[in-house]
Design a protein around this motif. Structure first.
Motif, mmCIF file in Angstrom:
data_model
loop_
_atom_site.group_PDB
_atom_site.id
_atom_site.type_symbol
_atom_site.label_atom_id
_atom_site.label_comp_id
_atom_site.label_asym_id
_atom_site.label_seq_id
_atom_site.Cartn_x
_atom_site.Cartn_y
_atom_site.Cartn_z
ATOM 1 N N SER A 94 -1.945 2.755 -5.744
ATOM 2 C CA SER A 94 -2.327 2.140 -7.020
ATOM 3 C C SER A 94 -2.941 3.142 -7.988
ATOM 4 O O SER A 94 -2.861 2.966 -9.206
ATOM 5 C CB SER A 94 -3.303 0.988 -6.766
ATOM 6 N N ASN A 95 -3.528 4.227 -7.446
ATOM 7 C CA ASN A 95 -4.116 5.240 -8.327
ATOM 8 C C ASN A 95 -3.085 6.204 -8.933
ATOM 9 O O ASN A 95 -3.424 7.027 -9.768
ATOM 10 C CB ASN A 95 -5.189 6.049 -7.588
ATOM 11 N N ARG A 96 -1.840 6.093 -8.457
ATOM 12 C CA ARG A 96 -0.719 6.917 -8.932
ATOM 13 C C ARG A 96 -0.912 8.415 -8.677
ATOM 14 O O ARG A 96 -0.130 9.224 -9.154
ATOM 15 C CB ARG A 96 -0.435 6.669 -10.416
ATOM 16 N N GLN A 97 -1.909 8.755 -7.893
ATOM 17 C CA GLN A 97 -2.146 10.150 -7.528
ATOM 18 C C GLN A 97 -1.446 10.520 -6.215
ATOM 19 O O GLN A 97 -1.217 11.694 -5.940
ATOM 20 C CB GLN A 97 -3.652 10.411 -7.369
ATOM 21 N N THR A 98 -1.129 9.507 -5.413
ATOM 22 C CA THR A 98 -0.573 9.710 -4.080
ATOM 23 C C THR A 98 0.428 8.603 -3.773
ATOM 24 O O THR A 98 0.588 7.643 -4.536
ATOM 25 C CB THR A 98 -1.680 9.665 -3.001
ATOM 26 N N GLY A 99 1.070 8.717 -2.633
ATOM 27 C CA GLY A 99 1.953 7.668 -2.149
ATOM 28 C C GLY A 99 2.122 7.786 -0.648
ATOM 29 O O GLY A 99 1.862 8.840 -0.059
ATOM 30 N N VAL A 100 2.554 6.694 -0.035
ATOM 31 C CA VAL A 100 2.773 6.682 1.413
ATOM 32 C C VAL A 100 4.261 6.863 1.684
ATOM 33 O O VAL A 100 5.104 6.141 1.135
ATOM 34 C CB VAL A 100 2.273 5.373 2.048
#
Length: 348
Positions: A116-122
């Motif tokens: 949700s922070n758009r800084q990372t992803g799974v």
């Protein structure tokens, strides 16, 4: 560019197949170093004479040594820019591996979910380790939190896979050759307790602890060619949340498995990994303890020589496990670092 900066979250594509470098021939030297790092004492993996007496052609590699070698191949392509390895599922050890075998790994991207922070992803992958003849020796799914290069980058397609909560041990029992329980020497193995001696709900405090040294986890990650920056680069990790290098999660798994010998000495082979979670980080200087719970016992069709125990092994740092530290509400006791659910084979 001729160097590899590693993939960021937006570089992955759902359904793509990644063929990993570099094939690795495992030797008795790897076995000796693995033993020096973790101290496993399971008799089948320790003694050619013991293994041959019960039906193996020789002493096989420790299952987790196979896991680490297969896993290590995936790191430069999957988790070089990872912040954390989050979990495992649908793991299966399909055949024993012996010294002299060459292992290689291929992964398929089976899921992507932006944070949700758009800084990372799974990133979810299914990785398959094969021998030189192309036969599958190990397969498993894992998911990892990966940085984005550009927070504004658009993600083409997202999908969270539905993974089985429990693998069927009967599907994995073929990995073991037919064994002779009468030739299985309890005294040499270190315990009189076999399949019928364990009951669902039973909890076992493995009593012993091991303190992790900085040099040991650095040697381990190099041994498995695990190049994740969070384990190696002390300068880069100063800018992270913890400000220092993290111990490789697989290092914790191997320590917990080795500690489990005291209470589960005859559960000598891992059949499959149902689920696994790295609950909290471990750092050099911390001491690891473990306890296990028997979740299920399973008869195996066509196998009168072995049974399967579904075990949940919980590892802690800097706290012994006589009180069985565990989940607390939505979280865990602060000491818990690993929660691993797996099947182990044990003689009847």
């Amino acid at each position: 560019m001729k160097t590899n900066p590693g993939r960021f979250f937006e570089d992955f594509r759902l359904g793509e197949t990644i063929r990993h470098a570099t094939p690795r021939t495992v030797t008795t030297g790897d076995v000796a170093l693995y033993t020096a790092l973790y101290g496993p004492r399971f008799a089948v993996q320790s003694s050619d004479a013991f293994a041959k007496a019960i039906g193996y052609p020789a002493s096989p590699l420790d299952d987790l040594l196979t896991f680490h070698v297969v896993f290590g191949k995936t790191v430069p392509d999957v988790s070089l820019n990872a912040l954390a390895n989050l979990g495992y599922a649908e793991g299966g050890f399909h055949r024993p591996v012996y010294p002299g075998e060459t292992l290689s790994t291929v992964s398929e991207v089976i899921g992507l979910k932006e944070s949700s922070n758009r800084q990372t992803g799974v990133v979810y992958v299914r990785s398959t380790g094969s021998d030189a003849s192309g036969r599958t020796v190990l397969s498993y799914c894992r998911w990892v939190l990966v940085r984005k290069r550009d927070p504004e980058a658009k993600i083409a397609e997202e999908h969270v896979p539905q993974l089985a909560k429990v693998v069927n041990p009967a599907d994995l029992a073929h990995a073991l050759p037919p064994l002779d329980p009468a030739a299985y020497d309890n005294a040499l193995a270190g315990s009189p307790h076999r399949f019928a001696d364990y009951a669902v709900g039973e909890k076992i405090d493995h009593v012993d602890g091991m303190t992790v040294e900085e040099a040991e986890h650095q040697i381990a990650t190099r041994l498995f060619q695990n190049t994740a920056k969070v384990h190696f680069d002390a300068v880069a990790t100063k800018e992270t949340k913890f400000g220092k290098r993290l111990i490789y999660g697989g290092h914790v798994i191997s320590l917990a498995r080795a500690l489990s010998f005291n209470g589960l000495a005859n559960a000598f082979a891992i059949g499959g990994i149902n689920a696994g979670r790295h609950v909290a980080p471990l750092f050099a200087g911390d001491t690891v303890y473990a306890w296990s719970e028997v979740l299920e016992t399973a008869e195996l069709p066509g196998r009168s020589d072995i049974g399967a125990l579904r075990l949940r092994t919980v590892a802690t740092k800097n706290q012994s496990c006589g009180a069985y530290p565990d989940k607390q509400g939505e979280g865990y006791d602060p000491s818990v670092i690993l929660d691993l659910d797996y099947w182990a084979f044990i003689p009847r």
